[in-house]
Write a protein that holds these residues in place. Structure first.
Motif, mmCIF file in Angstrom:
data_model
loop_
_atom_site.group_PDB
_atom_site.id
_atom_site.type_symbol
_atom_site.label_atom_id
_atom_site.label_comp_id
_atom_site.label_asym_id
_atom_site.label_seq_id
_atom_site.Cartn_x
_atom_site.Cartn_y
_atom_site.Cartn_z
ATOM 1 N N ARG A 274 19.247 6.955 10.411
ATOM 2 C CA ARG A 274 20.711 6.364 10.522
ATOM 3 C C ARG A 274 20.406 4.804 10.816
ATOM 4 O O ARG A 274 19.257 4.496 11.775
ATOM 5 N N PRO A 275 20.850 3.839 10.101
ATOM 6 C CA PRO A 275 20.392 2.335 10.574
ATOM 7 C C PRO A 275 21.001 1.933 11.930
ATOM 8 O O PRO A 275 20.626 1.004 12.484
ATOM 9 N N GLU A 276 22.020 2.699 12.565
ATOM 10 C CA GLU A 276 22.391 2.182 13.860
ATOM 11 C C GLU A 276 21.347 2.450 14.931
ATOM 12 O O GLU A 276 21.628 2.153 16.033
ATOM 13 N N VAL A 277 20.634 3.493 14.288
ATOM 14 C CA VAL A 277 19.652 4.103 15.628
ATOM 15 C C VAL A 277 18.095 3.341 15.492
ATOM 16 O O VAL A 277 17.577 3.084 14.407
ATOM 17 N N ALA A 278 17.976 2.843 16.670
ATOM 18 C CA ALA A 278 16.502 2.369 16.800
ATOM 19 C C ALA A 278 15.437 3.125 16.825
ATOM 20 O O ALA A 278 14.282 3.156 16.391
ATOM 21 N N ARG A 279 15.606 4.070 17.680
ATOM 22 C CA ARG A 279 14.718 5.129 17.846
ATOM 23 C C ARG A 279 15.289 6.617 18.401
ATOM 24 O O ARG A 279 16.258 6.628 19.355
ATOM 25 N N VAL A 280 14.356 7.727 17.906
ATOM 26 C CA VAL A 280 14.920 8.968 18.803
ATOM 27 C C VAL A 280 13.767 9.474 19.574
ATOM 28 O O VAL A 280 12.696 9.642 19.100
ATOM 29 N N LEU A 281 14.206 9.834 20.726
ATOM 30 C CA LEU A 281 13.181 10.125 21.684
ATOM 31 C C LEU A 281 13.054 11.509 21.870
ATOM 32 O O LEU A 281 14.114 12.406 22.599
ATOM 33 N N HIS A 282 12.308 12.352 20.983
ATOM 34 C CA HIS A 282 12.258 13.737 20.784
ATOM 35 C C HIS A 282 10.827 13.956 20.697
ATOM 36 O O HIS A 282 10.334 13.640 19.502
ATOM 37 N N PRO A 283 9.949 14.554 21.456
ATOM 38 C CA PRO A 283 8.356 14.984 21.108
ATOM 39 C C PRO A 283 8.229 15.919 20.090
ATOM 40 O O PRO A 283 6.928 15.948 19.604
ATOM 41 N N SER B 102 16.976 21.484 23.649
ATOM 42 C CA SER B 102 18.156 21.094 22.937
ATOM 43 C C SER B 102 18.350 19.502 23.192
ATOM 44 O O SER B 102 19.310 19.034 22.900
ATOM 45 N N LEU B 103 17.515 19.155 24.201
ATOM 46 C CA LEU B 103 18.024 17.865 24.966
ATOM 47 C C LEU B 103 16.973 16.860 24.321
ATOM 48 O O LEU B 103 15.802 16.781 24.492
ATOM 49 N N PHE B 104 17.348 15.650 23.960
ATOM 50 C CA PHE B 104 16.905 14.194 23.465
ATOM 51 C C PHE B 104 17.520 13.028 23.535
ATOM 52 O O PHE B 104 18.477 13.192 23.687
ATOM 53 N N GLY B 105 16.860 12.141 23.470
ATOM 54 C CA GLY B 105 17.240 10.720 23.456
ATOM 55 C C GLY B 105 17.743 9.936 22.071
ATOM 56 O O GLY B 105 17.001 10.252 21.336
ATOM 57 N N VAL B 106 18.692 9.165 22.048
ATOM 58 C CA VAL B 106 18.984 8.317 21.036
ATOM 59 C C VAL B 106 19.164 6.902 21.455
ATOM 60 O O VAL B 106 19.899 6.699 22.361
ATOM 61 N N LEU B 107 18.072 6.037 20.992
ATOM 62 C CA LEU B 107 18.390 4.539 21.404
ATOM 63 C C LEU B 107 18.929 4.053 20.223
ATOM 64 O O LEU B 107 18.491 3.801 19.198
ATOM 65 N N LEU B 108 20.163 3.415 20.655
ATOM 66 C CA LEU B 108 20.985 2.709 19.745
ATOM 67 C C LEU B 108 20.381 1.159 19.463
ATOM 68 O O LEU B 108 19.718 0.724 20.413
ATOM 69 N N SER C 184 33.749 -5.670 13.660
ATOM 70 C CA SER C 184 34.642 -6.438 13.945
ATOM 71 C C SER C 184 34.239 -7.470 15.135
ATOM 72 O O SER C 184 34.908 -8.733 15.259
ATOM 73 N N GLU C 185 33.100 -7.239 15.736
ATOM 74 C CA GLU C 185 32.675 -8.143 16.917
ATOM 75 C C GLU C 185 31.759 -8.944 16.419
ATOM 76 O O GLU C 185 31.102 -10.088 16.993
ATOM 77 N N GLY C 186 31.433 -8.695 14.948
ATOM 78 C CA GLY C 186 30.579 -9.838 14.273
ATOM 79 C C GLY C 186 28.898 -9.445 14.505
ATOM 80 O O GLY C 186 28.199 -10.266 14.054
ATOM 81 N N GLU C 187 28.736 -8.361 15.168
ATOM 82 C CA GLU C 187 27.322 -7.998 15.218
ATOM 83 C C GLU C 187 27.151 -6.813 14.237
ATOM 84 O O GLU C 187 27.502 -5.923 13.931
ATOM 85 N N ALA C 188 25.763 -7.328 13.471
ATOM 86 C CA ALA C 188 25.375 -6.308 12.386
ATOM 87 C C ALA C 188 24.840 -5.049 13.045
ATOM 88 O O ALA C 188 24.346 -5.008 13.786
ATOM 89 N N ALA C 189 25.268 -3.886 12.519
ATOM 90 C CA ALA C 189 24.860 -2.481 12.868
ATOM 91 C C ALA C 189 23.414 -2.177 12.846
ATOM 92 O O ALA C 189 22.734 -1.452 13.376
ATOM 93 N N ARG C 190 22.727 -2.936 11.772
ATOM 94 C CA ARG C 190 21.356 -2.645 11.500
ATOM 95 C C ARG C 190 20.455 -3.941 12.203
ATOM 96 O O ARG C 190 20.837 -4.830 12.440
#
Ligand SMILES: Cc1ncc(COP(=O)(O)O)c(C=O)c1O
Length: 395
Positions: free
Chosen positions: A275-284, A304-310, A389-395
């Motif tokens: 996903r372009p909105e995601v910088a990194r997925v923290l999952h070993p 079941s548990l992991f991190g998503v860095l947007l 709408s805020e003018g910030e690119a999602a990617r």
């Protein structure tokens, strides 16, 4: 026998209970003794039988025996919550003047207990970089009594080299303590990797239904068990038999649930990496994760548990995403049947968290994975719309 089989049979004795499949619920504070002489010897019964409700009833002991068997340890002390298991284990084994080495990435309240309580009682606390491995030799002192690990790390999911750390700690006479809540003994076998004392919040995967609090401390030896048992008894902490009965129910299905959690979480993690909105997925469990090689070497599975860095840090955009999720509910904890999401705000001192974007923590429940992905997809769509709408690119 495989762990799945042990889960079904551990802590049960139908023959001793009129054929009932599950151990009955014994509620007791008072335990009666047949003679004065027997009563006078009650202190030894704390370890070997039933002396007073705080030390256990047949229901709580059934669960304790099942957890010890599952963990591959000798014996288990049950506590009223996972956090209590953490604090009781630390308190039982530490004295004024001792040095504690503890991973920088431990569960937040564990950290607070060390800095706010243990330090007040004269325990010297050092937080170490969870990636330190054998380099922990540089931090061990003659007074180091406990090295405390949690792997993967809370919120940021760093995998520790447990055998390398244990290989340094144990010859120095330090006890190796591990919070194994994330993996459970099904996916990480603490005692095969040099751990002396294993801690679990049974609240999570063992209970599995988000309706109870319970903790366990399992030890490598009987001697360590007695220290942990004495500690808990002195503080008067114990779980209610009713709660242990419920946890025994959860335990029977742990392997099946964990497999489902693991597969769905990994599928969602992989999807999020694209996903372009995601910088990194923290999952070993992801091959590109920095902890993957050690995870693959030491673990038998993920959870079941992991991190998503947007990529974004916009609180407004993240709120637009998360507030309207239909299946991922906002709430603490994990291990239950329902999917959860929370913001993660790591507190670190040894290995600062750079906070390059907004960090979310997901617990993937037992819903159909396609529905969960659709829920997240719609959420990321809302996030992107706000950013646009805020003018910030999602990617
Ligand atoms: C790794 C870990 N250990 C311990 C605990 C504490 O468990 P409890 O909520 O039962 O106190 C938690 C709770 O989230 C946890 O994540």
């Amino acid at each position: 026998m495989e762990k799945e089989t042990r889960l079904v049979h551990a802590g049960r004795d139908p023959g001793g209970h009129q054929g009932a499949v599950n151990p009955p619920l014994y509620r007791a504070s008072t335990i009666l003794y047949p003679t004065l002489a027997a009563y006078e010897k009650r202190n030894e019964r704390i370890y070997t039988s039933y002396g007073y409700g705080i030390h256990g009833t047949p229901t709580t002991v059934a669960l304790a025996e099942a957890i010890a068997e599952l963990s591959g340890g000798v014996r288990t002390v049950l506590l009223s919550s996972g956090l209590s298991a953490v604090t009781q284990a630390l308190t039982a084994f530490l004295r004024t003047g001792d040095h504690l080495l503890i991973a920088d990435t431990v569960y937040g309240p564990t950290r607070v207990f060390c800095t706010e309580v243990l330090s007040r009682y004269g325990v010297d606390v050092t937080f170490y970089d969870p990636l330190i491995g054998a380099g922990i030799a540089g931090l061990v002192r003659p007074s180091t009594r406990v090295v405390y690990l949690e792997s993967p790390g809370s919120q940021t999911f760093e995998i520790q080299d447990v055998p390398a750390i244990a290989a340094v700690a144990r010859p120095h006479g330090a006890l190796v303590m591990l919070d194994n809540t994330w993996a459970t003994p099904l996916h990480f076998r603490s005692f095969e990797h040099g751990v002396d004392v294993e801690i679990q919040a049974l609240t999570k995967f063992v209970a599995g239904h988000s309706d109870l609090l319970l903790g366990a401390v399992t030890t490598r030896t009987e001697e360590l068990y007695r220290v942990a048992r004495d500690g808990a008894s002195t503080f008067g902490d114990c779980p209610a038999p009713d709660v242990c009965y419920e946890a025994l129910r959860g335990l029977r299905t742990l392997a099946v649930r964990l497999r489902h959690h693991e597969a769905s979480a990994l599928r969602i993690a992989e999807w999020l990496t694209r996903r372009p909105e995601v910088a990194r997925v923290l999952h070993p469990g992801l091959p590109q994760d920095p902890g993957h090689a050690i995870w693959k070497r030491d673990f038998r599975g993920a959870s079941s548990l992991f991190g998503v860095l947007l990529r974004t840090r916009s609180e407004r955009a993240v709120a637009a995403m998360v507030d309207e999720l239909q299946l991922f509910k906002i709430g603490a904890s994990f291990g239950g049947f329902e999917s959860l999401v929370v913001p993660a705000r790591p507190v670190r001192t040894a290995r600062p968290w750079p906070a390059p974007g907004f960090l979310l923590r997901l617990h993937v429940g037992l819903e159909a994975v396609e529905d969960l992905i659709a829920d997240l997809e719609a959420g990321l769509g809302r996030l992107s719309a706000v950013l646009t709408s805020e003018g910030e690119a999602a990617r």
